[in-house]
Design a protein around this motif. Structure first.
Motif, PDB file in Angstrom:
ATOM      1  N   GLY A  10       0.780  -1.230   0.000  1.00 11.09           N
ATOM      2  CA  GLY A  10       0.000   0.000   0.000  1.00 11.09           C
ATOM      3  C   GLY A  10       0.807   1.272   0.000  1.00 11.09           C
ATOM      4  O   GLY A  10       0.235   2.363   0.145  1.00 11.09           O
ATOM      5  N   ARG A  11       2.148   1.176  -0.221  1.00  8.45           N
ATOM      6  CA  ARG A  11       3.004   2.367  -0.119  1.00  8.45           C
ATOM      7  C   ARG A  11       3.762   2.693  -1.405  1.00  8.45           C
ATOM      8  O   ARG A  11       4.416   3.740  -1.477  1.00  8.45           O
ATOM      9  N   VAL A  12       3.679   1.844  -2.425  1.00  9.36           N
ATOM     10  CA  VAL A  12       4.497   2.027  -3.630  1.00  9.36           C
ATOM     11  C   VAL A  12       3.885   3.103  -4.532  1.00  9.36           C
ATOM     12  O   VAL A  12       2.734   2.994  -4.966  1.00  9.36           O
ATOM     13  N   ASP A  13       4.654   4.132  -4.806  1.00  7.28           N
ATOM     14  CA  ASP A  13       4.181   5.225  -5.665  1.00  7.28           C
ATOM     15  C   ASP A  13       4.345   4.901  -7.150  1.00  7.28           C
ATOM     16  O   ASP A  13       3.478   5.235  -7.962  1.00  7.28           O
ATOM     17  N   VAL A  14       5.454   4.285  -7.490  1.00  3.43           N
ATOM     18  CA  VAL A  14       5.729   3.916  -8.887  1.00  3.43           C
ATOM     19  C   VAL A  14       6.257   2.494  -8.922  1.00  3.43           C
ATOM     20  O   VAL A  14       7.298   2.195  -8.337  1.00  3.43           O
ATOM     21  N   LEU A  15       5.501   1.625  -9.587  1.00  6.06           N
ATOM     22  CA  LEU A  15       5.880   0.221  -9.722  1.00  6.06           C
ATOM     23  C   LEU A  15       6.173  -0.035 -11.193  1.00  6.06           C
ATOM     24  O   LEU A  15       5.281   0.052 -12.035  1.00  6.06           O
ATOM     25  N   VAL A  16       7.420  -0.324 -11.501  1.00  9.67           N
ATOM     26  CA  VAL A  16       7.830  -0.534 -12.880  1.00  9.67           C
ATOM     27  C   VAL A  16       8.225  -1.994 -13.046  1.00  9.67           C
ATOM     28  O   VAL A  16       8.937  -2.558 -12.216  1.00  9.67           O
ATOM     29  N   ALA A  17       7.725  -2.621 -14.121  1.00  4.61           N
ATOM     30  CA  ALA A  17       7.986  -4.047 -14.318  1.00  4.61           C
ATOM     31  C   ALA A  17       8.232  -4.342 -15.793  1.00  4.61           C
ATOM     32  O   ALA A  17       7.353  -4.106 -16.627  1.00  4.61           O
ATOM     33  N   ASN A  18       9.420  -4.824 -16.083  1.00  2.02           N
ATOM     34  CA  ASN A  18       9.686  -5.342 -17.430  1.00  2.02           C
ATOM     35  C   ASN A  18       9.530  -6.859 -17.355  1.00  2.02           C
ATOM     36  O   ASN A  18      10.496  -7.609 -17.491  1.00  2.02           O
ATOM     37  N   ALA A  19       8.294  -7.292 -17.104  1.00  5.54           N
ATOM     38  CA  ALA A  19       8.004  -8.727 -17.023  1.00  5.54           C
ATOM     39  C   ALA A  19       8.139  -9.354 -18.399  1.00  5.54           C
ATOM     40  O   ALA A  19       7.902  -8.693 -19.411  1.00  5.54           O
ATOM     41  N   PRO A  20       8.520 -10.636 -18.480  1.00  8.70           N
ATOM     42  CA  PRO A  20       8.661 -11.278 -19.798  1.00  8.70           C
ATOM     43  C   PRO A  20       7.344 -11.266 -20.556  1.00  8.70           C
ATOM     44  O   PRO A  20       6.283 -11.460 -19.972  1.00  8.70           O
ATOM     45  N   TYR A  21       7.429 -11.032 -21.876  1.00 10.18           N
ATOM     46  CA  TYR A  21       6.199 -11.017 -22.668  1.00 10.18           C
ATOM     47  C   TYR A  21       6.339 -11.710 -24.019  1.00 10.18           C
ATOM     48  O   TYR A  21       5.521 -11.530 -24.914  1.00 10.18           O
ATOM     49  N   VAL A  22       7.368 -12.549 -24.165  1.00  8.43           N
ATOM     50  CA  VAL A  22       7.508 -13.358 -25.380  1.00  8.43           C
ATOM     51  C   VAL A  22       6.676 -14.631 -25.207  1.00  8.43           C
ATOM     52  O   VAL A  22       6.864 -15.353 -24.225  1.00  8.43           O
ATOM     53  N   PRO A  23       5.744 -14.931 -26.122  1.00 10.87           N
ATOM     54  CA  PRO A  23       4.998 -16.189 -26.025  1.00 10.87           C
ATOM     55  C   PRO A  23       5.937 -17.393 -26.070  1.00 10.87           C
ATOM     56  O   PRO A  23       6.948 -17.371 -26.775  1.00 10.87           O
ATOM     57  N   THR A  24       5.604 -18.420 -25.317  1.00 15.78           N
ATOM     58  CA  THR A  24       6.468 -19.601 -25.242  1.00 15.78           C
ATOM     59  C   THR A  24       6.817 -20.138 -26.622  1.00 15.78           C
ATOM     60  O   THR A  24       7.973 -20.494 -26.890  1.00 15.78           O
ATOM     61  N   GLY A  25       5.852 -20.165 -27.520  1.00 16.89           N
ATOM     62  CA  GLY A  25       6.084 -20.708 -28.855  1.00 16.89           C
ATOM     63  C   GLY A  25       7.000 -19.876 -29.716  1.00 16.89           C
ATOM     64  O   GLY A  25       7.425 -20.333 -30.789  1.00 16.89           O
ATOM     65  N   GLU A  26       7.324 -18.654 -29.276  1.00 12.62           N
ATOM     66  CA  GLU A  26       8.186 -17.781 -30.064  1.00 12.62           C
ATOM     67  C   GLU A  26       9.595 -17.649 -29.476  1.00 12.62           C
ATOM     68  O   GLU A  26      10.425 -16.913 -30.030  1.00 12.62           O
ATOM     69  N   ILE A  27       9.864 -18.331 -28.375  1.00 13.50           N
ATOM     70  CA  ILE A  27      11.202 -18.262 -27.771  1.00 13.50           C
ATOM     71  C   ILE A  27      12.268 -18.712 -28.771  1.00 13.50           C
ATOM     72  O   ILE A  27      13.352 -18.126 -28.856  1.00 13.50           O
TER      73      ILE A  27
END
Length: 263
Positions: free
Chosen positions: A161-178
């Motif tokens: 409840g305290r985070v002002d800016v949450l930045v995430a470069n989570a993986p987004y390549v589909p498994t079939g395209e690895i």
């Protein structure tokens, strides 16, 4: 090594790199020559690059947001397109803000935001042990704290409840395209940093679903995605109760979805 290596040494290095398929052989040669202390060490570095090791792993650093960010072998290499994500996050942060870099890898995003904004209460987390060690070094100057674990499970409860800016470069390549990724990525970077599940959005959905519990009122979640996935990413934000908007930088082929928690 002397800052003025022989023309023959430069030409030989460029030729080897170009033969190995390095598109920017001249630029890479310059970096490798500057990183080597002797011609023998240069030969070793060039050999590693020719064998397919990412340039950043060979020289030990990447340029990101005007910073020199350490990148250890096996750690995800920060992409230049992600500078757009860092810039969008910095524009929403103020000095003293609580900033969280989730799926942090080397910690490049958190370091760039802190450098742009000034003193912030900086936190980062990643599941990969080598990434956590690397990020701890990169964020030390900004006073950043780095945790190891699966997304929010890694975080101390007092951040809820305290985070002002949450930045995430989570993986987004589909498994079939690895398998379509360049060998230097799929062979030398953690699979967990690349594989986003069947449609590429599995980790993004997990980040988004739990973000409101960690964001401060009026806080922001920012996630990098692709142009073709952006609408579905924004839908996930809305499903979680965040007000989404999509922003893009055509020059860097970068797309970011920003979601804001209601005050």
């Amino acid at each position: 090594m002397t800052p003025y290596p022989s023309a023959l040494l430069r030409a030989t290095t460029v030729r080897k790199l170009r033969a190995a398929g390095c598109v920017f052989a001249e630029d890479e040669a310059r970096l490798l020559i500057s990183a080597a202390r002797t011609p023998a060490e240069l030969a070793v570095l060039v050999g590693r690059r020719v064998d397919g090791l990412p340039l950043e792993h060979v020289v030990g650093w990447a340029e990101f947001g005007g910073l020199r960010v350490s990148v250890d072998p096996g750690v995800f290499v920060p992409r230049r397109r992600s500078e757009f994500l860092a810039e969008q996050a910095a524009a929403l942060a103020a000095p003293g803000a609580v900033v969280l870099d989730l799926c942090c890898g080397s910690g490049a995003l958190g370091a760039a935001v802190a450098a742009a904004v000034g003193p912030v209460d900086l936190h980062a987390a990643d599941l990969d042990e080598a990434s956590v060690r690397c990020a701890a070094r990169n964020l030390a100057a900004a006073g950043g704290r780095v945790y190891r674990g699966d997304l929010y499970a890694a975080l101390p409860a007092e951040l809820r409840g305290r985070v002002d800016v949450l930045v995430a470069n989570a993986p987004y390549v589909p498994t079939g395209e690895i398998g379509l990724l360049p060998p230097e990525a799929r062979d030398h970077e953690p699979l967990a940093a690349l594989d986003g599940g069947d449609d590429g959005l599995a980790i993004q959905r997990r980040v988004t679903a739990d973000a409101p519990a960690w964001l401060a009122p009026g806080g922001h979640l920012l996630i990098e995605t692709s142009d073709r996935q952006a609408t579905r990413t924004a839908d996930a934000f809305a499903d979680a109760g965040l007000a989404p908007r999509i922003t893009a930088c055509e020059e860097r082929d970068a797309t970011v979805v920003i979601g804001t928690r209601a005050r």
